[in-house]
Design a protein around this motif. Structure first.
Motif, PDB file in Angstrom:
ATOM      1  N   ALA A  54       4.237 -19.308   0.340  1.00  0.00           N
ATOM      2  CA  ALA A  54       4.103 -18.479  -0.865  1.00  0.00           C
ATOM      3  C   ALA A  54       2.649 -18.217  -1.249  1.00  0.00           C
ATOM      4  N   GLU A  55       1.818 -19.256  -1.141  1.00  0.00           N
ATOM      5  CA  GLU A  55       0.427 -19.087  -1.590  1.00  0.00           C
ATOM      6  C   GLU A  55      -0.322 -18.078  -0.733  1.00  0.00           C
ATOM      7  N   GLN A  56      -0.090 -18.159   0.583  1.00  0.00           N
ATOM      8  CA  GLN A  56      -0.793 -17.225   1.472  1.00  0.00           C
ATOM      9  C   GLN A  56      -0.320 -15.783   1.239  1.00  0.00           C
ATOM     10  N   VAL A  57       0.974 -15.621   0.994  1.00  0.00           N
ATOM     11  CA  VAL A  57       1.494 -14.274   0.751  1.00  0.00           C
ATOM     12  C   VAL A  57       0.937 -13.753  -0.577  1.00  0.00           C
ATOM     13  N   ALA A  58       0.919 -14.631  -1.582  1.00  0.00           N
ATOM     14  CA  ALA A  58       0.379 -14.227  -2.885  1.00  0.00           C
ATOM     15  C   ALA A  58      -1.088 -13.823  -2.756  1.00  0.00           C
ATOM     16  N   ALA A  59      -1.824 -14.539  -1.902  1.00  0.00           N
ATOM     17  CA  ALA A  59      -3.252 -14.239  -1.736  1.00  0.00           C
ATOM     18  C   ALA A  59      -3.471 -12.847  -1.153  1.00  0.00           C
ATOM     19  N   VAL A  60      -2.475 -12.315  -0.465  1.00  0.00           N
ATOM     20  CA  VAL A  60      -2.593 -10.963   0.091  1.00  0.00           C
ATOM     21  C   VAL A  60      -2.229  -9.912  -0.962  1.00  0.00           C
ATOM     22  N   VAL A  61      -1.173 -10.174  -1.738  1.00  0.00           N
ATOM     23  CA  VAL A  61      -0.642  -9.107  -2.601  1.00  0.00           C
ATOM     24  C   VAL A  61      -1.208  -9.124  -4.015  1.00  0.00           C
ATOM     25  N   GLU A  62      -1.565 -10.306  -4.519  1.00  0.00           N
ATOM     26  CA  GLU A  62      -2.041 -10.356  -5.911  1.00  0.00           C
ATOM     27  C   GLU A  62      -3.349  -9.595  -6.127  1.00  0.00           C
ATOM     28  N   PRO A  63      -4.296  -9.655  -5.179  1.00  0.00           N
ATOM     29  CA  PRO A  63      -5.522  -8.865  -5.378  1.00  0.00           C
ATOM     30  C   PRO A  63      -5.243  -7.353  -5.460  1.00  0.00           C
ATOM     31  N   ARG A  64      -4.086  -6.933  -4.989  1.00  0.00           N
ATOM     32  CA  ARG A  64      -3.741  -5.510  -5.073  1.00  0.00           C
ATOM     33  C   ARG A  64      -2.930  -5.218  -6.327  1.00  0.00           C
ATOM     34  N   GLY A  65      -2.832  -6.190  -7.210  1.00  0.00           N
ATOM     35  CA  GLY A  65      -2.191  -5.937  -8.507  1.00  0.00           C
ATOM     36  C   GLY A  65      -0.709  -6.257  -8.552  1.00  0.00           C
ATOM     37  N   ALA A  66      -0.167  -6.844  -7.494  1.00  0.00           N
ATOM     38  CA  ALA A  66       1.265  -7.179  -7.511  1.00  0.00           C
ATOM     39  C   ALA A  66       1.480  -8.527  -8.195  1.00  0.00           C
ATOM     40  N   ARG A 106       0.818  -1.215   0.000  1.00  0.00           N
ATOM     41  CA  ARG A 106       0.000   0.000   0.000  1.00  0.00           C
ATOM     42  C   ARG A 106       0.855   1.270   0.000  1.00  0.00           C
ATOM     43  N   ALA A 107       1.955   1.242   0.749  1.00  0.00           N
ATOM     44  CA  ALA A 107       2.819   2.425   0.796  1.00  0.00           C
ATOM     45  C   ALA A 107       3.428   2.700  -0.580  1.00  0.00           C
ATOM     46  N   CYS A 108       3.612   1.634  -1.368  1.00  0.00           N
ATOM     47  CA  CYS A 108       4.228   1.780  -2.699  1.00  0.00           C
ATOM     48  C   CYS A 108       3.217   2.161  -3.777  1.00  0.00           C
ATOM     49  N   GLU A 109       1.965   1.890  -3.559  1.00  0.00           N
ATOM     50  CA  GLU A 109       0.961   2.090  -4.619  1.00  0.00           C
ATOM     51  C   GLU A 109       0.951   3.494  -5.213  1.00  0.00           C
ATOM     52  N   PRO A 110       1.019   4.541  -4.385  1.00  0.00           N
ATOM     53  CA  PRO A 110       0.976   5.887  -4.972  1.00  0.00           C
ATOM     54  C   PRO A 110       2.184   6.206  -5.862  1.00  0.00           C
ATOM     55  N   LEU A 111       3.230   5.398  -5.812  1.00  0.00           N
ATOM     56  CA  LEU A 111       4.393   5.644  -6.686  1.00  0.00           C
ATOM     57  C   LEU A 111       4.068   5.282  -8.131  1.00  0.00           C
ATOM     58  N   LYS A 112       2.993   4.549  -8.311  1.00  0.00           N
ATOM     59  CA  LYS A 112       2.529   4.172  -9.654  1.00  0.00           C
ATOM     60  C   LYS A 112       3.646   3.569 -10.503  1.00  0.00           C
ATOM     61  N   ALA A 113       4.350   2.625  -9.937  1.00  0.00           N
ATOM     62  CA  ALA A 113       5.423   1.947 -10.670  1.00  0.00           C
ATOM     63  C   ALA A 113       4.817   1.064 -11.759  1.00  0.00           C
ATOM     64  N   ARG A 114       5.645   0.728 -12.769  1.00  0.00           N
ATOM     65  CA  ARG A 114       5.113  -0.096 -13.854  1.00  0.00           C
ATOM     66  C   ARG A 114       4.821  -1.519 -13.371  1.00  0.00           C
ATOM     67  N   GLU A 115       5.580  -1.933 -12.339  1.00  0.00           N
ATOM     68  CA  GLU A 115       5.453  -3.291 -11.850  1.00  0.00           C
ATOM     69  C   GLU A 115       5.669  -3.299 -10.344  1.00  0.00           C
ATOM     70  N   THR A 116       4.882  -4.095  -9.631  1.00  0.00           N
ATOM     71  CA  THR A 116       5.222  -4.371  -8.237  1.00  0.00           C
ATOM     72  C   THR A 116       5.420  -5.876  -8.141  1.00  0.00           C
ATOM     73  N   VAL A 117       6.631  -6.265  -7.808  1.00  0.00           N
ATOM     74  CA  VAL A 117       6.977  -7.683  -7.781  1.00  0.00           C
ATOM     75  C   VAL A 117       7.245  -8.075  -6.332  1.00  0.00           C
ATOM     76  N   VAL A 118       6.553  -9.108  -5.880  1.00  0.00           N
ATOM     77  CA  VAL A 118       6.784  -9.583  -4.518  1.00  0.00           C
ATOM     78  C   VAL A 118       7.454 -10.956  -4.612  1.00  0.00           C
ATOM     79  N   VAL A 119       8.636 -11.063  -4.009  1.00  0.00           N
ATOM     80  CA  VAL A 119       9.349 -12.342  -3.995  1.00  0.00           C
ATOM     81  C   VAL A 119       8.788 -13.162  -2.847  1.00  0.00           C
ATOM     82  N   VAL A 120       8.214 -14.328  -3.188  1.00  0.00           N
ATOM     83  CA  VAL A 120       7.578 -15.170  -2.178  1.00  0.00           C
ATOM     84  C   VAL A 120       8.307 -16.500  -2.088  1.00  0.00           C
ATOM     85  N   GLY A 121       8.197 -17.160  -0.960  1.00  0.00           N
ATOM     86  CA  GLY A 121       8.867 -18.448  -0.767  1.00  0.00           C
ATOM     87  C   GLY A 121       8.159 -19.211   0.326  1.00  0.00           C
ATOM     88  N   TYR A 122       8.488 -18.909   1.586  1.00  0.00           N
ATOM     89  CA  TYR A 122       7.813 -19.548   2.708  1.00  0.00           C
ATOM     90  C   TYR A 122       6.330 -19.133   2.703  1.00  0.00           C
TER      91      TYR A 122
END
Ligand code: UD1
Ligand code: MG
Length: 483
Positions: A59-71, A41-57
């Motif tokens: 991973a699915e639960q983390v993706a479920a939080v960030v992907e709905p926000r367009g990452a 959320r803090a990064c969203e107003p920067l309007k970057a071309r891409e927001t990439v979240v590196v997931v591992g441990y």
């Protein structure tokens, strides 16, 4: 730089061993949201071309939080360090020329601070710009080693500090801006020279410096913004700071908060001007509170909508309910989900509501359970009234009209209807519909037996007399013997 050149990379693959938790660190919550969501959320107003979240441990639960926000997410498996995480992110960065890289565990950073970092990077024409901070206690953090007042030569991790470097109190926030074409070759030269055998992104800083590239450090104006959450104590402190921010935001908008440090407010909560929030209150979820309301001490309000001039007396629990203008509830009222209290309704102490509509000006002041009930306007629900909405198999509705009087200790066995203007006598068990303007009394008829109690007492006393006399003579004999 156009935003089209910028990517955001959030490193969120680690487990967070120091938290001693089965939940991935970035899924822990602070300020009412997961750490990783706060950062996205803090990064969203920067309007970057891409927001990439590196997931591992997890991973699915983390993706479920960030992907709905367009990452986008990329999987780092195994997790071989922050430098390795950045290498894994590379393929998702497309045509971005610059990247703001953030750890998943430093959620307090503000958008404006990131803007300052990006601006410093471009003004200084740097290969890397570190967001640093000066901390009174820098222990645990990597330290920024400067070679001149402006330029940085290396970041040294806490475990690898020399005694001299341990004196440095400028720390690495692990938030950076990189020029990517400079970063990749430097990262390729980083070796896992540490006890964890990991590739540290921080080591790329030393490599860039050795190659003669410009590395800068921008000191955060507010050092609290870069606090990382490595331990439960860190989490508690970061949560405290988020809550403080939220309270300040509401106070700036005209809300009075008494003993603010005792009040917990979730980030999406709103409250209108001149609303007063007393000590020990929790306002949670998507609660919206109007103007001139009073939320008194010890009350917990979750996902509810309150109009103007609503009073929640002490120690109420309110969930997923709507309270229109001028409603007063409590003290000690419990509103379970799905109630609608219309203007001026009054719910008193030890009253529990569930899925009920309480009409305008209607009162239920004492010790009641009203579930699956629809009650009209200006009705009076007597003390101890219970809607018996459940027969052990199914739930049934109760309907009570306008201007109805329900006497105290009435049980309304649902499904049942009480028409407009009807009266129900106290202590009734209502199993049949009550017609409008009628009176229903449904209880055993009282029988008075004059003199019954007095007679009973006389009988008992008479039966007692001979026994008493016997006891007395026994005692008399014993005392005589002793003498
Ligand atoms: C890191 C920095 C340190 C800095 C501190 C600030 C390194 C080597 N050190 O230390 O200089 O002062 O942050 O908070 O970078 N992660 C991955 N993949 C991995 C390893 C980590 O995605 O293989 C993620 C973690 O999930 C975490 C972030 O990177 O969100 C930082 O990792 P963490 O273990 O917290 O690093 P620190 O020891 O705090
Ligand atoms: Mg950390």
């Amino acid at each position: 730089m156009s935003n089209n050149d910028l990517a955001i990379v959030i490193l969120a693959a680690g487990k967070g061993t120091r938290l001693k938790s089965s939940l991935a660190k970035v899924l822990h919550r602070a300020g009412g949201r997961t750490l990783v969501e706060q950062i996205v959320r803090a990064c969203e107003p920067l309007k970057a071309r891409e927001t990439v979240v590196v997931v591992g441990y997890q991973a699915e639960q983390v993706a479920a939080v960030v992907e709905p926000r367009g990452a986008l997410t990329v999987l780092q498996q195994p997790q071989n360090g922050t430098g390795h995480a950045m290498q894994v992110a590379k393929r998702a960065l497309g045509r971005a020329r610059f990247a703001v890289v953030l750890p998943g565990d430093a959620p307090l950073v503000r958008t404006d601070t990131l803007k300052v970092l990006i601006a410093a990077h471009h003004t200084g024409n740097a290969a890397a710009t570190i967001l640093s901070a000066v901390l009174a206690d820098p222990s645990g953090y990597g330290r920024v080693v400067r070679k001149t007042e402006t330029a940085v030569s290396a970041i040294v991790e806490d475990s690898q500090l020399t005694d001299e470097q341990r004196e440095i109190n400028e720390i690495n926030s692990a938030i950076y801006c990189f020029t990517l074409e400079k970063l990749w070759p430097a990262l390729a030269q980083v070796k896992p020279n540490n006890k964890h055998r990991e590739l540290y992104l921080t080591d790329a800083i030393g490599v860039l410096n050795a190659k003669g590239e410009t590395v800068l450090a921008q000191v955060a104006a507010d050092s609290r913004e870069v606090l990382g959450c490595n331990t439960r104590a860190d989490l508690a402190e970061v949560d405290r700071l988020f809550r403080e921010r939220k309270r300040s935001e509401l106070m700036d908008g005209g809300v009075t908060i008494q003993l603010p440090e005792t009040v917990l407010i979730d980030p999406d909560v709103t409250a209108g001007e001149d609303t007063i929030i007393e000590p020990g209150v929790q306002l949670l979820g998507k609660t919206k509170i109007g103007a001139q309301c009073t939320i008194r001490t010890g009350s917990v309000v979750t996902d509810s909508i309150l109009g103007d001039n609503v009073t929640v007396e002490p120690h109420c629990v309110v969930a997923e309910s709507r309270l229109d203008d001028g409603v007063i509830i409590g003290p000690f009222a419990r509103l379970r989900p799905n109630n609608h209290l219309k203007a001026g309704a009054r719910i008193g102490n030890f009253v529990e509501l569930k899925k009920s509509t309480i009409g305008e000006g209607t009162k239920a002041m004492h010790l009641s359970y009203l579930g699956d009930a629809k009650i009209g306007t200006k009705s009076n629900i007597g003390a101890g009234t219970i809607t018996c909405n459940y027969d052990g198999f199914h739930k049934y509705p109760t309907s009570i009209g306008n201007k109805v009087f329900i006497g105290s200790d009435t049980a309304l066995v649902a499904p049942v209807r009480v028409g407009d203007g009807a009266y129900v006598g106290a202590g009734s068990t209502i199993t049949d519909n009550v017609p409008s303007d009628g009176l229903a009394i449904a209880r055993g008829r009282q029988v008075n037996k004059p003199g019954w109690a007095a007679k009973k007492r006389r009988e008992l006393a008479a039966a007692e007399k001979p026994k008493k006399a016997a006891r007395k003579s026994k005692r008399h004999k014993r005392t005589k013997k002793r003498k």
